[in-house]
Design a protein around this motif. Structure first.
Motif, PDB file in Angstrom:
ATOM      1  N   SER A   1       0.661   3.982  -2.971  1.00 14.69           N
ATOM      2  CA  SER A   1       0.025   5.257  -2.612  1.00 14.69           C
ATOM      3  C   SER A   1       0.572   6.461  -3.377  1.00 14.69           C
ATOM      4  O   SER A   1      -0.227   7.330  -3.775  1.00 14.69           O
TER       5      SER A   1
ATOM      6  N   LEU B   1      -1.851   8.839  -5.648  1.00 10.59           N
ATOM      7  CA  LEU B   1      -1.945  10.283  -5.436  1.00 10.59           C
ATOM      8  C   LEU B   1      -1.745  11.041  -6.734  1.00 10.59           C
ATOM      9  O   LEU B   1      -2.533  11.945  -7.074  1.00 10.59           O
TER      10      LEU B   1
ATOM     11  N   PHE C   1       0.831  -1.202   0.000  1.00 11.88           N
ATOM     12  CA  PHE C   1       0.000   0.000   0.000  1.00 11.88           C
ATOM     13  C   PHE C   1       0.869   1.256   0.000  1.00 11.88           C
ATOM     14  O   PHE C   1       0.574   2.230  -0.707  1.00 11.88           O
ATOM     15  N   LEU C   2       1.941   1.245   0.814  1.00 10.19           N
ATOM     16  CA  LEU C   2       2.842   2.400   0.824  1.00 10.19           C
ATOM     17  C   LEU C   2       3.503   2.604  -0.532  1.00 10.19           C
ATOM     18  O   LEU C   2       3.741   3.741  -0.952  1.00 10.19           O
TER      19      LEU C   2
END
Length: 346
Positions: A58, A62, A54-55
């Motif tokens: 992300s 964005l 997820f990191l």
């Protein structure tokens, strides 16, 4: 009492008669502890891997959100749809957004451990290759538009129109498709593996086009594109500098146009840096590094994603007219009014 009974503090002997007693004996306690440690590690690995994935995703999500808002902002006002430089800017954003989506899709497939059918991988990779070549050619057209606006201001309105801009954009996409068509034909002719079978490796450009001739064709195409685009941008910048020195008025407009072209040159340099990714990835795989996958994704973010996302964002924020509309949509309309600003053709 432990479920293992009296065997908890005892030892067991393996049944291999050829082994010595010291080789066969092993404490059962150690076996149980190792099993528990491995089980705990495997249980914790799933959420940790999910969180790290997820990191990693992300930043791309964005930038994808910002690019989508920028595209919507360009389509929201008629003046943006009828001004050539905004049309070109929208084409740049559209190509980079598709590249962002396809690149992120390939990463998600690799993280999830999914092996796709070969023809699906071909479609995704060819779309990524196709859109990656649009940005540099579009930058050269944007530089030429600024060159005409500064060096031929009286003829700018007749030369640079929405109609001619649309024709130029179509030519750009046709030129970019040549490399994709060549790679597809070479894949069908030179590769013996059928397209309807599952791949044995994760879907990627290096796994799909692994022959040496593919790299040679890529090097030729990339060299021609970047040398041509670099010459156009540098020539436009020098020509505008000469006009600015001889002009007695409008120096602010000339300076802004030169800075815009200089930004295009920086964008071109960042796009050129993306060609180093295959070399870095090959070096990581050859050394069989433990963290090769993580390092490969960091390189992917820095050399491919950031240049494709930050440069258009900076370009959009520099424009006062577009900045007000963009901030209005990014804040979901919390800004009740958008200041009217006159749009200059220069």
């Amino acid at each position: 009492a432990p479920p293992y009974g009296t065997a908890w503090n005892q030892t067991r002997v393996c049944g291999d008669a050829s082994s010595t007693e010291m080789q066969c004996l092993r404490p059962l306690r150690h076996q149980v502890l190792e099993y528990k440690a491995k089980t705990t590690k495997n249980v914790l690995a799933v959420p940790i891997r999910t969180f790290m994935s997820f990191l990693s995703v992300s930043p791309c999500l964005l930038f994808l959100y910002i690019n989508t808002i920028m595209l919507y902002s360009l389509k929201s006002k008629p003046v943006f749809r009828e001004t050539s430089r905004y049309i070109l800017f929208g084409n740049l954003l559209f190509a980079d957004t598709i590249l962002l989506v396809t690149s992120q899709l390939l990463y998600i497939l690799a993280v999830a451990g999914l092996f796709v059918i070969r023809y699906i991988c071909v479609v995704i990779v060819l779309v990524a290759i196709f859109t990656s070549a649009v940005s540099p050619l579009n930058l050269s057209v944007m530089s030429l538009e600024r060159y005409v606006a500064i060096c031929y201001p009286l003829r700018h309105a007749s030369i640079v129109t929405p109609g001619t801009t649309g024709v130029v954009i179509a030519v750009v996409w046709i030129l970019c498709s040549l490399n994709t068509i060549i790679k597809l034909v070479m894949l069908l002719v030179l590769e013996s593996m059928p397209l309807d079978q599952f791949m044995q490796e994760f879907c990627s450009t290096s796994e799909l086009f692994h022959l040496k001739i593919h790299n040679q064709v890529d090097n030729v195409f990339i060299s021609i594109v970047f040398m041509t685009v670099g010459f156009i941008i540098i020539y436009s910048y020098i020509a505008m500098m000469m006009v600015a020195k001889s002009a007695s008025s409008g120096k602010d407009i000339n300076t802004k146009a030169r800075n815009t072209v200089l930004l295009h040159l920086i964008q071109l340099g960042l796009s050129l840096s993306s060609t180093l990714v295959p070399t870095i990835v090959s070096a990581l795989k050859s050394r069989a590094m433990d963290k090769a996958t993580q390092i490969e994704y960091i390189v992917f973010i820095i050399l491919i994603i950031l240049p494709r996302c930050l440069s258009p964002l900076i370009y959009g924020l520099r424009d006062k007219t577009f900045r007000h509309i963009l901030m209005y949509h990014l804040t979901c309309g919390l800004r009740c009014t958008v200041e009217p600003i006159k749009i200059s053709s220069y």
